[in-house]
Design a protein around this motif. Structure first.
Motif, PDB file in Angstrom:
ATOM      1  N   ARG A 144      -4.834  -7.542  -5.512  1.00 48.45           N
ATOM      2  CA  ARG A 144      -5.466  -8.306  -4.810  1.00 48.45           C
ATOM      3  C   ARG A 144      -6.505  -7.507  -3.655  1.00 48.45           C
ATOM      4  NH1 ARG A 144      -1.432 -11.349  -5.862  1.00 48.45           N
ATOM      5  NH2 ARG A 144      -1.042 -10.988  -4.379  1.00 48.45           N
ATOM      6  N   GLU A 145      -7.705  -7.187  -3.552  1.00 46.90           N
ATOM      7  CA  GLU A 145      -8.406  -6.677  -2.307  1.00 46.90           C
ATOM      8  C   GLU A 145      -7.863  -7.640  -0.931  1.00 46.90           C
ATOM      9  OE1 GLU A 145     -12.242  -4.578  -0.342  1.00 46.90           O
ATOM     10  OE2 GLU A 145     -12.656  -6.078  -2.504  1.00 46.90           O
ATOM     11  N   ARG A 146      -8.055  -8.839  -1.095  1.00 44.51           N
ATOM     12  CA  ARG A 146      -7.231  -9.441   0.540  1.00 44.51           C
ATOM     13  C   ARG A 146      -5.462  -9.516   0.398  1.00 44.51           C
ATOM     14  NH1 ARG A 146     -10.158  -9.532   4.325  1.00 44.51           N
ATOM     15  NH2 ARG A 146      -8.836 -11.899   5.085  1.00 44.51           N
ATOM     16  N   PRO A 168      -9.477  -0.126  -9.698  1.00 39.89           N
ATOM     17  CA  PRO A 168      -8.866  -0.808  -8.778  1.00 39.89           C
ATOM     18  C   PRO A 168      -8.091  -1.728  -9.403  1.00 39.89           C
ATOM     19  CG  PRO A 168     -11.206  -1.298  -8.620  1.00 39.89           C
ATOM     20  CD  PRO A 168     -11.061   0.301  -9.905  1.00 39.89           C
ATOM     21  N   SER A 184       2.316  -6.377  -6.143  1.00 39.45           N
ATOM     22  CA  SER A 184       1.682  -7.060  -5.369  1.00 39.45           C
ATOM     23  C   SER A 184       1.585  -8.471  -5.343  1.00 39.45           C
ATOM     24  CB  SER A 184       0.141  -7.005  -6.207  1.00 39.45           C
ATOM     25  OG  SER A 184      -0.127  -7.360  -6.714  1.00 39.45           O
ATOM     26  N   SER A 226      -7.367  -2.312  -0.082  1.00 40.49           N
ATOM     27  CA  SER A 226      -7.930  -1.664  -0.920  1.00 40.49           C
ATOM     28  C   SER A 226      -8.097  -2.189  -1.656  1.00 40.49           C
ATOM     29  CB  SER A 226      -8.315  -0.846   0.092  1.00 40.49           C
ATOM     30  OG  SER A 226      -7.549   0.083  -0.372  1.00 40.49           O
ATOM     31  N   ALA A 227      -8.471  -2.052  -2.410  1.00 42.74           N
ATOM     32  CA  ALA A 227      -9.293  -2.138  -4.105  1.00 42.74           C
ATOM     33  C   ALA A 227      -8.625  -0.690  -4.545  1.00 42.74           C
ATOM     34  CB  ALA A 227     -10.153  -2.685  -4.523  1.00 42.74           C
ATOM     35  N   SER A 228      -9.040   0.127  -4.170  1.00 37.69           N
ATOM     36  CA  SER A 228      -8.275   1.151  -4.799  1.00 37.69           C
ATOM     37  C   SER A 228      -7.806   2.185  -4.140  1.00 37.69           C
ATOM     38  CB  SER A 228      -9.811   2.059  -4.809  1.00 37.69           C
ATOM     39  OG  SER A 228      -9.334   3.653  -4.966  1.00 37.69           O
ATOM     40  N   GLY A 252      -1.047  -9.135  -1.673  1.00 39.13           N
ATOM     41  CA  GLY A 252      -1.523  -7.927  -2.371  1.00 39.13           C
ATOM     42  C   GLY A 252      -2.097  -6.488  -1.737  1.00 39.13           C
ATOM     43  N   ASP A 260       1.083  -1.790   0.406  1.00 42.05           N
ATOM     44  CA  ASP A 260      -0.288  -0.248  -0.024  1.00 42.05           C
ATOM     45  C   ASP A 260       0.930   1.087  -0.082  1.00 42.05           C
ATOM     46  OD1 ASP A 260      -3.487  -0.027   1.310  1.00 42.05           O
ATOM     47  OD2 ASP A 260      -1.558  -1.865   0.853  1.00 42.05           O
TER      48      ASP A 260
END
Length: 339
Positions: A332-334, A329, A312, A320-322, A317, A222
Motif C-alpha cells: 500500500r502506498e499510503r 509497485p 506491509s 512509496s509504491a516502488s 504500508g 521501507d
C-alpha cells in the motif's frame, strides 16, 4: 578487552545493535541545535547512561556519541579544532561501559565508533572533494580509535562519493568498519542510489567493510524492502538493518515516533528472516524497544523470507509504491500503522 565484530559474526546467526542516540539524549535534556558530541566532555555521565541503556537492554553492539563529530559539522559550534579529543572522549566512555559489562557478566559488547556524513554536498554538485572528505573522516576515525573503539561505523550516508571518501579515510588507519546508507526517497538514497547500487558500490571498494546495510529512512517496512533489495543481488557481506521506530510526529513540542516495542519486535524478526545479520533500531528506538527485539529474536525460530505483502500487513504500508529499482509497485502506498 577489545571485541572482534568479525569473530562474533562468524559465531552467531544474528547480533542485536543499539537504538537511537538523539532520541535518548533529547530525553536527557539535550537542546535542539546543541551538538551532542560536546556532551562527551561536559556531561560524560549522560553519555555513559546512553551506552549503559543499550547494553542493559541486550545490545551486542552500540554506537558512540560521535555521529556529527567531523570538522565540517563541529565547525557550526566553533569546535572544529576539537575533532580528535571529542571523538576520543566518546570512545573512552564507550570502552569503559563495554569493559564493565564484560567484567560483570562475561558478555562481550562491541564498541562501534559512529561516523556520520559531513553535511556538505560532494563535488561536482557541491564544494567538497573526495580527498577533503577523506581527510575529515580520517581525523575523526583516529580519535575514535585512540579512545578504544572495536570497529568504525559509517552511517546515514546518501552520496556514493561520500561513502567512498569514508572508506578511503578509514583505509589509512587500517581499521575495520561497517557502513550504512539511508534509503529515504522512494526506495533510494537522497542522491539516487538503489539497494542494488549500494551492493555494487561496496563490492568495488578497496577497503571493504565487515558489513553494510541501511539505517534510518522512513520506517521499518521501507527499510526491510531495502534489505530484500540487497539480498536479491546476493551480497558477499553481512547485511545491517537499523530501522526507525515508526514514523515521526510532532506532539506537544517534541518529535515522537509511533513504533511500539511490539512493532519493533516484529520488525526485528522479519529483518532476520529477510537476511539481516546485524539488527538494531534508529530514531525513536529506546531500550524498551531493544528489550522486546532481543526477546523476540531469541524466542522466534527463523522463518521463510517474507514477501512484501507480509511486511506491509505486519508493519504497515510502504511510503512509496516502488522500491526505486523500477520494479512493479507492491504493498500500500499510503502508510497505515498498527497502534
Amino acid at each position: 578487552m577489545a571485541v572482534s565484530l568479525e569473530s562474533l559474526l562468524a559465531d552467531r546467526e544474528w547480533l542485536l545493535a543499539d537504538g537511537a542516540t538523539g532520541t535518548t539524549l533529547f530525553a536527557m535534556g539535550l537542546e535542539s541545535g546543541e551538538a551532542p558530541e560536546l556532551w562527551n566532555e561536559s556531561a560524560p555521565e549522560k553519555v555513559r547512561a546512553l551506552y549503559d541503556g543499550a547494553i542493559g537492554a541486550g545490545s551486542d553492539l552500540f554506537l558512540t556519541n560521535s555521529f556529527g563529530g567531523n570538522a565540517s559539522r563541529l565547525k557550526l559550534h566553533d569546535a572544529d579544532g576539537r575533532v580528535f579529543e571529542l571523538n576520543r572522549a566518546a570512545a573512552e566512555i564507550g570502552r569503559a561501559a563495554a569493559d564493565a559489562a564484560e567484567a560483570a557478566g562475561g558478555r562481550p559488547v562491541v564498541v562501534a565508533g559512529s561516523i556520520g556524513p559531513t553535511g556538505e554536498i560532494m563535488a561536482p554538485l557541491g564544494p567538497l572533494s573526495i580527498e577533503a572528505a577523506a581527510d575529515m573522516f580520517e581525523e575523526q576515525a583516529r580519535g575514535l580509535l585512540a579512545g578504544g573503539v572495536d570497529v568504525l561505523w559509517v552511517e546515514t550516508m546518501s552520496a556514493p562519493d561520500e561513502l567512498r571518501a569514508a572508506a578511503l579515510g578509514i583505509a589509512r588507519t587500517g581499521a575495520p568498519w561497517c557502513g550504512t546508507m539511508s534509503f529515504d526517497t522512494a526506495g533510494r538514497t537522497m542522491m539516487g542510489l538503489t539497494a542494488a547500487d549500494m551492493v555494487a558500490l561496496v563490492d568495488g571498494l578497496e577497503h571493504k567493510p565487515l558489513a553494510f546495510g541501511a539505517n534510518c529512512g522512513v520506517g521499518a517496512s521501507d527499510l526491510l524492502r531495502t534489505v530484500l533489495g540487497f539480498e536479491s543481488v546476493h551480497p558477499a557481506l553481512p547485511v545491517v538493518a537499523k530501522g526507525n521506530a515508526g514514523i515521526p510526529k510532532f506532539v506537544d513540542g517534541h518529535i515522537h515516533y509511533d513504533g511500539t516495542p511490539e512493532l519493533m519486535a516484529d520488525y526485528a524478526v522479519l529483518a532476520r528472516d529477510c537476511g539481516a545479520r546485524i539488527i538494531g533500531g534508529c530514531c525513536g528506538t529506546t531500550p524498551a524497544h531493544l528489550v522486546a527485539m532481543r526477546a523476540a529474536l531469541e524466542a522466534t525460530p527463523k522463518g521463510p523470507v517474507p514477501d512484501l505483502e507480509t511486511i506491509s500487513k505486519r508493519l504497515g504500508g510502504f511510503s512509496s509504491a516502488s522500491d526505486g529499482s523500477g520494479g512493479a509497485p507492491a504493498g500500500r502506498e499510503r502508510r497505515r500503522r498498527r497502534a
